[in-house]
Write a protein that holds these residues in place. Structure first.
Motif, PDB file in Angstrom:
ATOM      1  N   LYS A 151       0.584  -1.430   0.072  1.00 20.82           N
ATOM      2  CA  LYS A 151      -0.321   0.171  -0.187  1.00 20.82           C
ATOM      3  C   LYS A 151       1.117   1.300  -0.156  1.00 20.82           C
ATOM      4  O   LYS A 151       1.159   2.123   0.806  1.00 20.82           O
ATOM      5  CB  LYS A 151      -0.583   0.188   1.480  1.00 20.82           C
ATOM      6  N   GLY A 152       0.769   1.796  -1.347  1.00 18.15           N
ATOM      7  CA  GLY A 152       2.262   3.167  -0.768  1.00 18.15           C
ATOM      8  C   GLY A 152       0.799   4.697  -1.361  1.00 18.15           C
ATOM      9  O   GLY A 152      -0.560   3.895  -1.806  1.00 18.15           O
ATOM     10  N   THR A 153       1.288   5.463  -1.218  1.00 14.69           N
ATOM     11  CA  THR A 153       0.516   6.434  -1.630  1.00 14.69           C
ATOM     12  C   THR A 153       2.085   7.567  -2.729  1.00 14.69           C
ATOM     13  O   THR A 153       2.651   7.213  -2.348  1.00 14.69           O
ATOM     14  CB  THR A 153       0.461   7.449   0.151  1.00 14.69           C
ATOM     15  N   SER A 154       0.671   8.537  -2.769  1.00 16.02           N
ATOM     16  CA  SER A 154       0.910   8.641  -3.931  1.00 16.02           C
ATOM     17  C   SER A 154       0.842  10.292  -3.940  1.00 16.02           C
ATOM     18  O   SER A 154      -0.195  10.715  -3.514  1.00 16.02           O
ATOM     19  CB  SER A 154       0.831   8.418  -5.698  1.00 16.02           C
ATOM     20  N   LYS A 211       2.211  17.445   1.038  1.00 17.91           N
ATOM     21  CA  LYS A 211       1.008  18.358   0.918  1.00 17.91           C
ATOM     22  C   LYS A 211       1.605  19.539   0.381  1.00 17.91           C
ATOM     23  O   LYS A 211       0.960  20.098  -0.549  1.00 17.91           O
ATOM     24  CB  LYS A 211       0.719  19.027   2.219  1.00 17.91           C
ATOM     25  N   LYS A 241       1.501  18.588  -3.564  1.00 21.96           N
ATOM     26  CA  LYS A 241       0.635  18.328  -4.097  1.00 21.96           C
ATOM     27  C   LYS A 241       0.148  19.767  -4.456  1.00 21.96           C
ATOM     28  O   LYS A 241      -0.659  19.714  -5.769  1.00 21.96           O
ATOM     29  CB  LYS A 241      -0.270  17.604  -2.999  1.00 21.96           C
ATOM     30  N   VAL A 272       1.259   2.133  -7.569  1.00 26.15           N
ATOM     31  CA  VAL A 272      -0.163   2.068  -6.310  1.00 26.15           C
ATOM     32  C   VAL A 272      -1.872   1.723  -7.170  1.00 26.15           C
ATOM     33  O   VAL A 272      -2.409   1.324  -6.177  1.00 26.15           O
ATOM     34  CB  VAL A 272       0.056   3.736  -5.500  1.00 26.15           C
ATOM     35  N   ARG A 314       3.683  10.232 -11.354  1.00 22.50           N
ATOM     36  CA  ARG A 314       3.417  10.298  -9.579  1.00 22.50           C
ATOM     37  C   ARG A 314       4.863  10.295  -9.089  1.00 22.50           C
ATOM     38  O   ARG A 314       5.000   9.384  -9.317  1.00 22.50           O
ATOM     39  CB  ARG A 314       2.503   9.368  -9.786  1.00 22.50           C
ATOM     40  N   GLU A 373       5.595   7.898  -5.963  1.00 18.20           N
ATOM     41  CA  GLU A 373       4.934   7.793  -4.826  1.00 18.20           C
ATOM     42  C   GLU A 373       6.075   6.809  -3.379  1.00 18.20           C
ATOM     43  O   GLU A 373       6.597   7.063  -3.642  1.00 18.20           O
ATOM     44  CB  GLU A 373       4.295   6.209  -5.912  1.00 18.20           C
ATOM     45  N   TYR A 386       6.601   4.398  -0.592  1.00 14.64           N
ATOM     46  CA  TYR A 386       6.618   2.710  -0.200  1.00 14.64           C
ATOM     47  C   TYR A 386       7.024   2.456   1.451  1.00 14.64           C
ATOM     48  O   TYR A 386       8.190   2.516   1.442  1.00 14.64           O
ATOM     49  CB  TYR A 386       6.268   1.525  -1.131  1.00 14.64           C
TER      50      TYR A 386
END
Length: 507
Positions: A256-259, A298, A301, A467, A493, A495, A497
């Motif tokens: 489960k990674g975030t991107s 953030k 992003k 992801v 992206r 990513e 992990y």
């Protein structure tokens, strides 16, 4: 059993005008061949290198005698380094000053509660007065209506009405005066409330400042202690809130990674383990002369740029890193590696690599000038590349950050062009099978500590590589020791992990 005791005292660092004095007490616990710890003072760098024999136990205490760190050497290896760990009992002693600030915060909170009670009482009084004034106003209106609709034929009736009006007037007058008094008291209470809030804020700031100060002192102390040990960060590194020790064997890469979407197909995200609260990004893979700094993911992003650095040269590829606020990259159109201080905004030096393949001679599978790939782990700075003499096989070199020379070099058994990407943890190279498959896996591991490599099967150390699990084109992959996670740049992206390690106590 022979026990030899030695003591030395030195001033290591100064943090926020508080000097940190460390007393190092060595207890050598073995018989027959007992020997002293060797203290080597480096006058140029103002640090001490400590080397002890087998079974040495070292305690580091502050000026009040509180044990901050406890370390020990191996029982089986002579001249082994000392690995320090936080002493749990020292944590409470570090909170004394914080308790004082907390007491002030508690007192301010009590005052705040009292003011709140007074405000509640005064507001209720104002509500009651308003209700009484409303009733008095209604009675006065009723009397005036009666006065208009009746003839005053008798002096007695006239006097009675005048008396009733006078009573209503007096009632309203006293009510208004009481309301005015309550309003004045409400203003005074509000002023007390403001004072209480200010005291509470000061108390909270005091707690925060004390805790930040103690954290800074401990962080700087641990940082300097690791520098005192043979090999520096090789035997332990303090990053943020966790202390990382090698060796660590990678057990699992999270599925489960975030991107964060960047909108730029290729690029590099760089996390500096010495300043983990910053994020640096270089967009593109060719003719890159700009480094963007963000305060958080953030901020990245939402494109909230904290600072932009214009480089006096251009970088190429996606293998750049930031280490101790210094950028390391391959200089465009050359076979040179270069370093640039982001903290000081100045060029620090470069080195020409004559035998190293560049310009897509030995890239990863993706191409894109990925011939030279810098990496950072708990041990410091590395370079992953290939040469003609290695016949295209991956070569790993430990880079000296001072002059960009190679402290040591290892040749592996895997060709660089067959690898999707690679990263290093605790001096161990992990090579990923593919850059454009989701999922993929780590297919080859090379341990520079033992100079041994081995191939892995697809199920040994799988890696989702995306992801979304449907499409992958990973142009950059790096390990961050500060948060123990892999950062990849996957086709527009970023990513992330998390990774986990084998527990030495597991069977």
């Amino acid at each position: 059993m022979i026990i030899s005791v030695f003591r030395c005292e030195m001033e290591l660092t100064q943090v926020n005008s508080i000097s940190v004095f460390l007393h190092i007490l060595c207890l050598i616990r073995y018989s027959q061949t007992a020997r002293e710890c060797l203290y080597e003072y480096d006058m140029k760098n103002n640090r001490v290198k400590i080397t002890c024999g087998k079974g040495a136990v070292l305690h580091i205490v502050d000026q009040n005698g509180n044990t901050l760190l406890t370390g020990e050497t191996s029982m089986s290896t002579a001249d082994s380094p000392v690995v320090f760990q936080l002493n749990r009992s020292s944590i409470s002693s570090l909170n004394d000053e914080a308790h004082k600030a907390t007491k002030k915060l508690s007192d301010a909170s009590k005052l705040l509660r009292k003011v709140r009670e007074d405000l509640t009482l005064q507001i209720n009084n104002l509500i009651n007065l308003t209700s009484l004034l409303q009733r008095g106003d209604d009675e006065l209106k009723k009397d005036l209506f009666t006065l208009r609709n009746h003839e005053l034929t008798s002096p007695l009736v006239r006097e009675a009405i005048i008396a009733a009006l006078q009573n209503q007037y007096n009632f309203l007058r006293m009510g208004l005066l009481s309301q005015n008094t309550q309003m004045n008291e409400l203003i005074r209470t509000t002023m007390r409330l403001t004072t209480s809030i200010m005291k509470t804020a000061r108390g909270a700031r005091g707690v925060g400042e004390i805790l930040d100060l103690r954290a800074d002192v401990m962080n700087e102390t641990l940082f300097n202690i690791t520098k005192l040990m043979p090999g520096g960060f090789e035997h332990g590194a303090f990053f943020g809130e966790k202390t990382v020790f090698c060796p660590q064997e990678l057990k699992k890469i999270s599925k489960k990674g975030t991107s964060v979407t960047t909108g730029v197909e290729q690029g590099t995200i760089m996390i500096d383990s010495h300043t983990p609260d910053k994020i640096w990004v270089m967009y593109g893979y060719i003719n890159i002369n700009e480094v963007i700094e963000y305060n958080s993911l953030k901020g990245l992003k939402f494109e909230q740029v904290d600072k932009t650095y214009e480089l006096p040269f251009s970088c190429v590829g996606t293998g750049h890193v930031v280490y101790k606020q210094v950028l390391y990259c391959q200089k465009m159109f050359t076979n040179k590696i270069v370093k640039y201080s982001l903290a000081e905004s100045r060029w620090l030096g470069e080195r020409q690599l004559d035998n190293v393949g560049v310009h897509d001679t030995f890239p990863y599978q993706s191409g894109k000038h990925t011939d030279l790939d810098f990496a950072v782990d708990e041990k410091g700075l590395w370079l992953i590349y290939a040469t003609n003499s290695s016949r295209g096989h991956i070569v790993v070199s430990k880079v000296n950050e001072e002059d960009l020379s190679f402290d040591n070099t290892w040749v592996t058994e895997v060709k660089k062009k067959t690898v999707g990407n690679a990263f290093i943890i605790c001096g161990v190279l992990y090579a990923v099978d593919a850059f454009d498959k989701a999922p993929t896996y780590v297919k080859y591991v090379f341990d520079t500590n033992t100079a041994n490599g081995r191939g892995l099967e697809p199920g040994d150390l799988p890696f989702v590589n995306s992801v979304s699990s449907d499409y992958a084109r990973v142009y950059g992959l790096d390990y961050s020791p500060s948060d123990q996670a892999l950062y990849s740049w996957n086709n527009g992206r970023i990513e992330i992990y998390p990774v986990s390690f084998l527990d030495e106590n597991e069977p």
